[in-house]
Design an enzyme around this catalytic site. Sequence first.
Site, PDB file in Angstrom:
ATOM      1  CD  GLU A 110     179.476  33.906  51.067  1.00 33.72           C
ATOM      2  OE1 GLU A 110     180.390  34.649  51.331  1.00 33.72           O
ATOM      3  OE2 GLU A 110     179.915  33.512  50.266  1.00 33.72           O
ATOM      4  CD  GLU A 168     185.363  36.360  51.360  1.00 38.15           C
ATOM      5  OE1 GLU A 168     185.342  36.659  49.970  1.00 38.15           O
ATOM      6  OE2 GLU A 168     184.981  35.163  51.637  1.00 38.15           O
ATOM      7  CG  HIS A 200     183.582  31.919  52.418  1.00 38.32           C
ATOM      8  ND1 HIS A 200     184.534  31.968  51.257  1.00 38.32           N
ATOM      9  CD2 HIS A 200     183.867  30.758  52.850  1.00 38.32           C
ATOM     10  CE1 HIS A 200     185.218  31.036  50.846  1.00 38.32           C
ATOM     11  NE2 HIS A 200     184.686  30.253  51.964  1.00 38.32           N
ATOM     12  CG  HIS A 203     188.936  33.468  49.867  1.00 40.60           C
ATOM     13  ND1 HIS A 203     188.313  33.062  48.520  1.00 40.60           N
ATOM     14  CD2 HIS A 203     187.719  33.936  50.312  1.00 40.60           C
ATOM     15  CE1 HIS A 203     187.152  33.148  48.183  1.00 40.60           C
ATOM     16  NE2 HIS A 203     186.542  33.654  49.167  1.00 40.60           N
TER      17      HIS A 203
END
Length: 302
Positions: A263, A131, A186, A94
């Site tokens: 993650e 995030e 992430h 992102h």
Amino acid sequence: MRRIAWALPAVAALVCGCGAGSPAPQATGQPPSPAPSSHRSDPATPRASATPAPGNSAASATARPDAVSGGPELFRPTRTGILSGKVVAVDPGHNGGNFAAASVIGKLIWNGRETESCDTTGAETDGGYTEAQFNWNVALYLTAELRAEGATVALTRTSNTGVGPCVTERAAIGNEVHANAAISIHADGGPPGGRGFAILEPVADRTNDAIIGPSVILGADLRAAFASGTGEPFSSYDGTDGIQPRNDLAGINLSTVPKVFIECANMRNAADAALVTSPRWQATAARAIAAGLTAFLTRAGS
Ligand SMILES: [Zn+2]
């Protein structure tokens, strides 16, 4: 797809262990800022504006809504070490500017199996810590760790205030530098009652066939190192024993170099949220990821 401005031979030339570089990361709340390689005319230095600040607001990000921005940025080693000669692609998922650029990141791209969005805004804690910020902070710590071990690092974005780049380009950056390993960082936005970390691994789709085997090994090395280095449990809701194959992510569908996603935690879980907003834990997570990458990169024949 945008071409990378620098030529591959420059990568080898940079693996020299020269330069004072950035100091080793300190778990003091200020991720290190990698010094850009001198060969770039547009340094776009990753800034230490990624100052961890629980409750930070995405609205404070300065977006460039007209175009995607980001990597690649190449960082030479700060020391010679066990990873000298290795190239690692680090992709902080992102970007902070994505929140103000819905029309740009919403553009549909082909991820190797289907269409998906160019990029997304990512998850956030209930307190509003994004995030994108967490990923960026961990990436800075990780970059410093890897460079200090002798690796050259390619980052897919150069700040946490830009937009994108598209997930297709994030994959292309690792491919074009012929990374020995690539990782996408992430943190999840899962069910509040679930916590833990998961490794997302590629599923064969022809383009990535050759990297399935080594990516599974990378995933196993990373899982072991992250579990022991952070104490974080395997995800209680994503995958099996911390491993989740995924065929819907451009980042691994289109990769031709060994690659996994991690993650690191579940931002919607209160216990995990306390971790992801902690600069000390961000540095710990980065150190664990570096250990996993190092284990993989120093295997015989790698
Ligand atoms: Zn994400």
